[in-house]
Design a protein around this motif. Structure first.
Motif, PDB file in Angstrom:
ATOM      1  N   THR A  41       0.664  -1.245   0.081  1.00 27.16           N
ATOM      2  CA  THR A  41       0.090   0.120   0.116  1.00 27.16           C
ATOM      3  C   THR A  41       0.801   1.440   0.011  1.00 27.16           C
ATOM      4  O   THR A  41       0.362   2.204  -0.458  1.00 27.16           O
ATOM      5  CB  THR A  41      -0.874  -0.123   1.290  1.00 27.16           C
ATOM      6  OG1 THR A  41      -0.188  -0.242   2.448  1.00 27.16           O
ATOM      7  CG2 THR A  41      -2.104  -1.143   1.052  1.00 27.16           C
ATOM      8  N   SER A  78      -9.100   4.690  -0.222  1.00 34.30           N
ATOM      9  CA  SER A  78      -9.770   3.149  -0.350  1.00 34.30           C
ATOM     10  C   SER A  78      -8.483   2.302  -0.132  1.00 34.30           C
ATOM     11  O   SER A  78      -8.693   1.212   0.542  1.00 34.30           O
ATOM     12  CB  SER A  78     -10.118   2.745  -1.879  1.00 34.30           C
ATOM     13  OG  SER A  78      -9.198   2.825  -2.734  1.00 34.30           O
ATOM     14  N   GLY A  79      -7.233   2.463  -0.698  1.00 32.92           N
ATOM     15  CA  GLY A  79      -5.922   1.706  -0.190  1.00 32.92           C
ATOM     16  C   GLY A  79      -5.823   1.677   1.343  1.00 32.92           C
ATOM     17  O   GLY A  79      -5.473   0.555   1.888  1.00 32.92           O
ATOM     18  N   THR A  81      -8.059   2.205   3.884  1.00 33.20           N
ATOM     19  CA  THR A  81      -9.150   1.386   4.438  1.00 33.20           C
ATOM     20  C   THR A  81      -9.214   0.140   4.084  1.00 33.20           C
ATOM     21  O   THR A  81      -9.183  -0.760   5.140  1.00 33.20           O
ATOM     22  CB  THR A  81     -10.439   2.052   3.923  1.00 33.20           C
ATOM     23  OG1 THR A  81     -10.529   3.627   4.118  1.00 33.20           O
ATOM     24  CG2 THR A  81     -11.520   1.595   4.675  1.00 33.20           C
ATOM     25  N   THR A  82      -8.815  -0.392   3.026  1.00 32.47           N
ATOM     26  CA  THR A  82      -8.539  -1.780   2.718  1.00 32.47           C
ATOM     27  C   THR A  82      -7.521  -2.492   3.232  1.00 32.47           C
ATOM     28  O   THR A  82      -7.639  -3.589   3.847  1.00 32.47           O
ATOM     29  CB  THR A  82      -8.450  -1.869   1.087  1.00 32.47           C
ATOM     30  OG1 THR A  82      -9.594  -1.128   0.418  1.00 32.47           O
ATOM     31  CG2 THR A  82      -8.596  -3.489   0.828  1.00 32.47           C
ATOM     32  N   CYS A  83      -6.502  -1.816   3.619  1.00 30.11           N
ATOM     33  CA  CYS A  83      -5.333  -2.260   4.189  1.00 30.11           C
ATOM     34  C   CYS A  83      -5.742  -2.572   5.597  1.00 30.11           C
ATOM     35  O   CYS A  83      -5.264  -3.516   6.054  1.00 30.11           O
ATOM     36  CB  CYS A  83      -3.985  -1.549   3.964  1.00 30.11           C
ATOM     37  SG  CYS A  83      -2.805  -2.057   4.663  1.00 30.11           S
ATOM     38  N   GLN A  84      -6.391  -1.530   6.270  1.00 31.12           N
ATOM     39  CA  GLN A  84      -6.669  -1.627   7.613  1.00 31.12           C
ATOM     40  C   GLN A  84      -7.519  -2.737   8.029  1.00 31.12           C
ATOM     41  O   GLN A  84      -7.464  -3.447   8.734  1.00 31.12           O
ATOM     42  CB  GLN A  84      -7.051  -0.413   8.059  1.00 31.12           C
ATOM     43  CG  GLN A  84      -7.592  -0.366   9.417  1.00 31.12           C
ATOM     44  CD  GLN A  84      -6.365   0.051  10.450  1.00 31.12           C
ATOM     45  OE1 GLN A  84      -5.147   0.066   9.853  1.00 31.12           O
ATOM     46  NE2 GLN A  84      -6.686  -0.410  11.429  1.00 31.12           N
ATOM     47  N   LEU A  85      -8.776  -2.949   7.156  1.00 28.78           N
ATOM     48  CA  LEU A  85      -9.428  -4.130   7.535  1.00 28.78           C
ATOM     49  C   LEU A  85      -8.657  -5.431   6.929  1.00 28.78           C
ATOM     50  O   LEU A  85      -9.263  -6.560   7.749  1.00 28.78           O
ATOM     51  CB  LEU A  85     -10.602  -3.800   6.157  1.00 28.78           C
ATOM     52  CG  LEU A  85     -11.665  -2.748   6.516  1.00 28.78           C
ATOM     53  CD1 LEU A  85     -12.621  -2.554   5.359  1.00 28.78           C
ATOM     54  CD2 LEU A  85     -12.174  -2.988   7.838  1.00 28.78           C
ATOM     55  N   LEU A  86      -8.087  -5.479   5.998  1.00 25.89           N
ATOM     56  CA  LEU A  86      -7.203  -6.948   5.857  1.00 25.89           C
ATOM     57  C   LEU A  86      -6.363  -7.260   7.013  1.00 25.89           C
ATOM     58  O   LEU A  86      -6.216  -8.328   7.299  1.00 25.89           O
ATOM     59  CB  LEU A  86      -6.473  -6.849   4.327  1.00 25.89           C
ATOM     60  CG  LEU A  86      -7.276  -6.873   3.198  1.00 25.89           C
ATOM     61  CD1 LEU A  86      -6.511  -6.518   1.962  1.00 25.89           C
ATOM     62  CD2 LEU A  86      -7.962  -8.258   3.070  1.00 25.89           C
TER      63      LEU A  86
END
Length: 97
Positions: A41, A78-79, A81-86
């Protein structure tokens, strides 16, 4: 002037390519999922920013520049947020040490 801007645009475009390559190598080489996500990311966000900077120098109008900047900002949001969720999902599935 147009030729000078086109020539100068290659510098950030090449830098963006190097950051994309570094993020991809980090994705393949780092040992755990959190480190892989971090490398991917961070490097890809900076790489895209450099590519957008290089393309802004080649743009014809303000509308194109605005669209590229908007896309880059959406990818930034979005990057992250997505990294945090993963990363949270990966941490929850880890066995206790």
């Amino acid at each position: 002037m147009s030729e000078l801007l086109a020539a100068l645009s290659w510098l950030p475009l090449a830098g963006g390519l190097l950051f994309f390559a570094a993020g991809s190598i980090g994705l393949l080489r780092f040992p755990d999922a959190v480190a892989r996500l971090h490398a991917l990311t961070k490097a890809d966000t900076l790489g895209l920013g450099l590519v957008v900077a290089g393309l802004v120098l080649r743009a014809d109008g303000l509308l194109e520049i605005g669209q590229m900047l908007l896309i880059w900002l959406l990818v930034l949001a979005s990057g992250a947020t997505t990294c945090q969720l993963l990363a949270r999902q990966t941490e929850e599935k880890r066995p206790d040490d």
